[in-house]
Design a protein around this motif. Sequence first.
Motif, PDB file in Angstrom:
ATOM      1  N   UNK A 136     -97.759  29.927 -13.585  1.00  0.00           N
ATOM      2  CA  UNK A 136     -98.703  28.887 -14.002  1.00  0.00           C
ATOM      3  C   UNK A 136     -98.713  27.790 -12.953  1.00  0.00           C
ATOM      4  N   UNK A 137     -99.883  27.626 -12.349  1.00  0.00           N
ATOM      5  CA  UNK A 137    -100.001  26.705 -11.213  1.00  0.00           C
ATOM      6  C   UNK A 137    -101.006  25.629 -11.572  1.00  0.00           C
ATOM      7  N   UNK A 138    -100.610  24.380 -11.369  1.00  0.00           N
ATOM      8  CA  UNK A 138    -101.498  23.268 -11.714  1.00  0.00           C
ATOM      9  C   UNK A 138    -101.345  22.153 -10.675  1.00  0.00           C
ATOM     10  N   UNK A 139    -102.403  21.362 -10.567  1.00  0.00           N
ATOM     11  CA  UNK A 139    -102.376  20.183  -9.699  1.00  0.00           C
ATOM     12  C   UNK A 139    -102.564  18.928 -10.556  1.00  0.00           C
ATOM     13  N   UNK A 140    -101.702  17.935 -10.338  1.00  0.00           N
ATOM     14  CA  UNK A 140    -101.768  16.679 -11.104  1.00  0.00           C
ATOM     15  C   UNK A 140    -101.833  15.497 -10.142  1.00  0.00           C
ATOM     16  N   UNK A 141    -102.588  14.494 -10.550  1.00  0.00           N
ATOM     17  CA  UNK A 141    -102.768  13.312  -9.702  1.00  0.00           C
ATOM     18  C   UNK A 141    -102.531  12.025 -10.475  1.00  0.00           C
ATOM     19  N   UNK A 199    -100.045  13.271  -5.520  1.00  0.00           N
ATOM     20  CA  UNK A 199    -100.646  14.577  -5.826  1.00  0.00           C
ATOM     21  C   UNK A 199     -99.498  15.574  -5.922  1.00  0.00           C
ATOM     22  N   UNK A 200     -99.390  16.224  -7.056  1.00  0.00           N
ATOM     23  CA  UNK A 200     -98.330  17.237  -7.247  1.00  0.00           C
ATOM     24  C   UNK A 200     -98.976  18.585  -7.515  1.00  0.00           C
ATOM     25  N   UNK A 201     -98.561  19.582  -6.773  1.00  0.00           N
ATOM     26  CA  UNK A 201     -98.967  20.956  -7.079  1.00  0.00           C
ATOM     27  C   UNK A 201     -97.723  21.675  -7.586  1.00  0.00           C
ATOM     28  N   UNK A 202     -97.769  22.073  -8.850  1.00  0.00           N
ATOM     29  CA  UNK A 202     -96.594  22.705  -9.473  1.00  0.00           C
ATOM     30  C   UNK A 202     -96.895  24.161  -9.775  1.00  0.00           C
ATOM     31  N   UNK A 203     -95.859  24.964  -9.652  1.00  0.00           N
ATOM     32  CA  UNK A 203     -95.989  26.369  -9.983  1.00  0.00           C
ATOM     33  C   UNK A 203     -94.753  26.755 -10.782  1.00  0.00           C
ATOM     34  N   UNK A 238     -95.545   7.057 -21.093  1.00  0.00           N
ATOM     35  CA  UNK A 238     -96.870   6.934 -21.719  1.00  0.00           C
ATOM     36  C   UNK A 238     -97.981   7.761 -21.077  1.00  0.00           C
ATOM     37  N   UNK A 239     -98.065   7.833 -19.763  1.00  0.00           N
ATOM     38  CA  UNK A 239     -99.188   8.559 -19.155  1.00  0.00           C
ATOM     39  C   UNK A 239     -99.171  10.019 -19.592  1.00  0.00           C
ATOM     40  N   UNK A 240     -97.980  10.619 -19.594  1.00  0.00           N
ATOM     41  CA  UNK A 240     -97.874  12.018 -19.998  1.00  0.00           C
ATOM     42  C   UNK A 240     -98.192  12.178 -21.478  1.00  0.00           C
ATOM     43  N   UNK A 241     -97.635  11.301 -22.312  1.00  0.00           N
ATOM     44  CA  UNK A 241     -97.853  11.438 -23.762  1.00  0.00           C
ATOM     45  C   UNK A 241     -99.328  11.259 -24.102  1.00  0.00           C
ATOM     46  N   UNK A 242     -99.965  10.278 -23.483  1.00  0.00           N
ATOM     47  CA  UNK A 242    -101.374  10.013 -23.791  1.00  0.00           C
ATOM     48  C   UNK A 242    -102.250  11.157 -23.271  1.00  0.00           C
ATOM     49  N   UNK A 243    -101.962  11.638 -22.068  1.00  0.00           N
ATOM     50  CA  UNK A 243    -102.744  12.753 -21.527  1.00  0.00           C
ATOM     51  C   UNK A 243    -102.588  13.992 -22.414  1.00  0.00           C
ATOM     52  N   UNK A 244    -101.381  14.228 -22.889  1.00  0.00           N
ATOM     53  CA  UNK A 244    -101.165  15.374 -23.770  1.00  0.00           C
ATOM     54  C   UNK A 244    -101.898  15.195 -25.098  1.00  0.00           C
ATOM     55  N   UNK A 245    -101.979  13.956 -25.556  1.00  0.00           N
ATOM     56  CA  UNK A 245    -102.707  13.695 -26.803  1.00  0.00           C
ATOM     57  C   UNK A 245    -104.203  13.943 -26.606  1.00  0.00           C
ATOM     58  N   UNK A 246    -104.727  13.526 -25.463  1.00  0.00           N
ATOM     59  CA  UNK A 246    -106.152  13.752 -25.183  1.00  0.00           C
ATOM     60  C   UNK A 246    -106.416  15.255 -25.095  1.00  0.00           C
ATOM     61  N   UNK A 247    -105.506  15.959 -24.437  1.00  0.00           N
ATOM     62  CA  UNK A 247    -105.657  17.420 -24.357  1.00  0.00           C
ATOM     63  C   UNK A 247    -105.633  18.036 -25.758  1.00  0.00           C
ATOM     64  N   UNK A 301    -105.388  14.136 -14.414  1.00  0.00           N
ATOM     65  CA  UNK A 301    -105.422  12.962 -13.548  1.00  0.00           C
ATOM     66  C   UNK A 301    -105.443  11.680 -14.382  1.00  0.00           C
ATOM     67  N   UNK A 302    -104.784  10.650 -13.871  1.00  0.00           N
ATOM     68  CA  UNK A 302    -104.882   9.314 -14.468  1.00  0.00           C
ATOM     69  C   UNK A 302    -105.569   8.395 -13.468  1.00  0.00           C
ATOM     70  N   UNK A 303    -106.151   7.275 -13.902  1.00  0.00           N
ATOM     71  CA  UNK A 303    -106.241   6.816 -15.286  1.00  0.00           C
ATOM     72  C   UNK A 303    -107.274   7.611 -16.072  1.00  0.00           C
ATOM     73  N   UNK A 304    -107.023   7.699 -17.380  1.00  0.00           N
ATOM     74  CA  UNK A 304    -107.917   8.445 -18.258  1.00  0.00           C
ATOM     75  C   UNK A 304    -108.988   7.462 -18.737  1.00  0.00           C
ATOM     76  N   UNK A 305    -109.946   7.221 -17.876  1.00  0.00           N
ATOM     77  CA  UNK A 305    -110.992   6.230 -18.142  1.00  0.00           C
ATOM     78  C   UNK A 305    -112.042   6.835 -19.071  1.00  0.00           C
TER      79      UNK A 305
END
Lengths: 786, 162
Positions: free
Chosen positions: A184-189, A296-300, A745-754, A763-767
């Motif tokens: 599972x490969x993803x890019x996060x900013x 910028x993080x690319x995780x695998x 918070x950024x992770x928790x809020x992004x996960x809640x939006x997902x 990506x943040x900010x979640x405008x």
Amino acid sequence: MTDRTPHQPRFVGARILRLEDPRLVSGQARHVDDLVLPGMLHLRLVRSQLAHATLASIDVSALHAGFPDALVFTGQDIGALGIRANSDLPSVQPCVQPILARERVRFVGEPVAAVLTTDSYSVEDAAETVFVDYDALPVLADIETALAPGAPAMFENWRGNLFIEQSRTGGDIAAARARARHVIRRTYRNQRQAGVPMECRGVIAALDPTGRILTVWSSTQIPHLMRTYLAQELNWQENRIHVIAPEVGGGFGVKGHVFAEDVLVAWLAIRTRRPIKWIEDRREHLIASIHAREHVHVLEAYVTAEGKILGLKADITVDVGAYSVWPFTAASDPGMVAKVLPGPYDIAAYEATYRAVATNKCPIGTYRGVGRPAAVFSQERLMNEIAIELGIDPITLRERNLIGQFPYTNILGYTYDKGSYAESLVKIRELVAPDVERARKPEKPHIRIGVGLALFLEQTAHGTPDFVRRRSPIETGYESAKVEMHPDATVSVDSGLQCHGQGHETTFAQLVADQLGILPADILVRHGNTVTSPYSVGTWGSRGITLGGGAAHRAAGIIRDKLIAIAAQHLQARPETIELADRQARVKGDPTRAIGVETLARWAQRNVENLPPGMEPGLIAISFVDGPPDGSYTNAVHAAVVEIDLSTGQIKLKRFVVVEDCGTIVNPMIVDGQVRGGVVQGIGSALWEHFVYDKDGQPLTTNFADYLLPSAPGLPDIEVHHIQTPSPVTPLGMKGLGEGGAIGPAAAIANAVENALGVPVQETPITPSRVWELIKKRKPIAAGGV
Amino acid sequence: MTQRAAIVLNLNGVDHAISVEPRRTLADAIRDDCGLTGTHIGCEHGVCGACTIIVAGEAVRSCLMFAVQADGKRIRTVEGLADGEQLHPLQEAFIAHHALQCGFCTPGFLMLSLHALERDPDLGDEELLDLLASNLCRCTGYQNIVKAVRGAAAVMRAGVVR
């Protein structure tokens, strides 16, 4: 590390109102800007208007004509002084930030010329008449441009625009990949933002009349490190430089650096033999202090069918701007991410490459959490995405990967002392259960509800080996305190830490009061002053209470032992039978055999004939406490509940729940305050705060109308729950806490939006505009889980 | 800008006769010319509210007002809030609710709240949030500030106001 707890603690653990507050609510605090010295000159900096340019000329003729009394200095006058923040890791390309630009400018806001007059208004007029002629150079405004083939080098003798590129590995990543069912490969900013304390920076420097002592008042978090740096750079002796951080109006890591302005003001005071004052304005602060993040993080992840992560590969790139900052260096943020990404999970193979890219923007430095808010965003977003891809409940997936036993040595060799990761997940599951139900069946058709969480740990109170490994200019991880009991049994505590909101004057007094059997009100804690305190590394890195407080506790213990020895002779009792409480030394269980602490204190200093034979007079002790080699690991889980209006893209934060474990709590009121304040900063990171640059490297967010800080409305009550797992490796089992709130918070809020929309947030900010784009791709409401 | 005006700032009941350039902000005049440094400057563009004071009965941002505009008017700053050693209920509530950490924004929040509660101690929760949206705090996350002002309002409603 052993620490005797003298008796049942009376003040440690108590909700005691802060001793520092009366002056702060009365306008009696004294900040740098409040100080006035006779003959003082005000400094205004002429700053670069271009992001990248050679300095063709600096014309000061209009200044001399219009302001004959003004003084002006440029890079040619100040010479080679600079900020040198280079570690000796093998891939580092060294650089020096000149104190005033010479030949070239590398970001908008870089200091170019220094103008001095006798008042703060005329100096701005005078500075405006300095005419700087620039020859523009191609601007490296982002990572892609800076790393493009053929991009101009930011510094002479550089190859490519990287301050550093390193890797960290452990285990067999190829084998993990080969065994995995899923890759599972993803890019996060994460965006560029900053700490933004309400008090801007400020410095005053003055020579004493003999010219031998240079005193520097700076709104710094690191007085001793600043002294050392100034001494090196100015070629002065350290005993002739006094650095004083008076009242400091917030720091959050921003003020944990030595800046060009600090060196400049000191140099100007020596050069002109006049006191020099520089107070940063808000625009300067927003464009030219330090920024943070922009990752910028690319995780695998290599994952089994059951969701066990066998290996994690990470590629971490940070846009760190134009210069390396002292003492943390350009490697700080990317290096931190590479170090902490395994987090609370048992991962047997890990490979991370991290790099710091030089661009024509404000330098990146430390901000609450350093690389961790970005690392945890990526780590915890990835956990959710793995869970969704494999059809596993996200909490269950985390539980399958959690560390089971303590102490635990992770794949990079860091040993975690003791935490409550599993318990905290159980607790958060209970706490948000009603919201998970609501999310499945929202009452209004245009409203979606989402629940998201972030589980993380934070290495705090790092000991010296951690800094030796980093090979950055910090070098060491201890903290110190000097405790003195006076003849009237009042006590002074001198900590080298600088307190800018953490409440050290109260919590250190609680620790010392328990040792000495007196009241916190009997104790005056002083801080931020190199004249009065032993050498110190400063207030950052969630280290204050554990190491600085630990040192105060130990130093007080030395005095306590001496008081007991004096009492033992007088009371004809064995020392171990004597306790200090209620301002008395008394034989346990026999209240008739007691002597006042005040009498003992007077004897020790005024009537020393009463001391046991051979005992030295005096009641003063200094203690230095180094952190555990790998620090002490605080842990927490954050949960966010959001409501998203599908018709507008508005996102409302309905609930925010924290379950945290910082070990032994000294003052629960202050702990909750630190958590809540940190969380709200993290909410700002998640939703609003963003430093924007255009393609020419011009900052577009230069005031508080454009750079949006959280304000009172729109925030839920932050619910804070505690688990206390005392650390076996720190004084009293305390762990650091200051930064943790901002990490999750950024992770928790992004996960809640997902969770609400069924669409990943990368990506943040979640405008609102980003939410609007996600709404367009939304999926039907999912069956369950967080 | 060398022309100066002679003005009198009445700060917490005490007259300060000063001479200022017309462009000098009220915040700078109070701090630098009168020596009352409890009023803090956080942004100088009217957003953060750290410099909030009360001029002629109105809460104002003293960074957005010229000193000459306040000539002769009654000005209240944080230094005038306590009665000698006796703190004002708002000050006590800020301490009791841990509504400050670094304390830099606190004078502005106190004066903002003082003005609002003296005008209407029955301020509702929504109105209170609206009011506190005027100012910025970077440390506390606001929750405890809201609680403190609510707590102080209850005390002031009970008539403990001096």
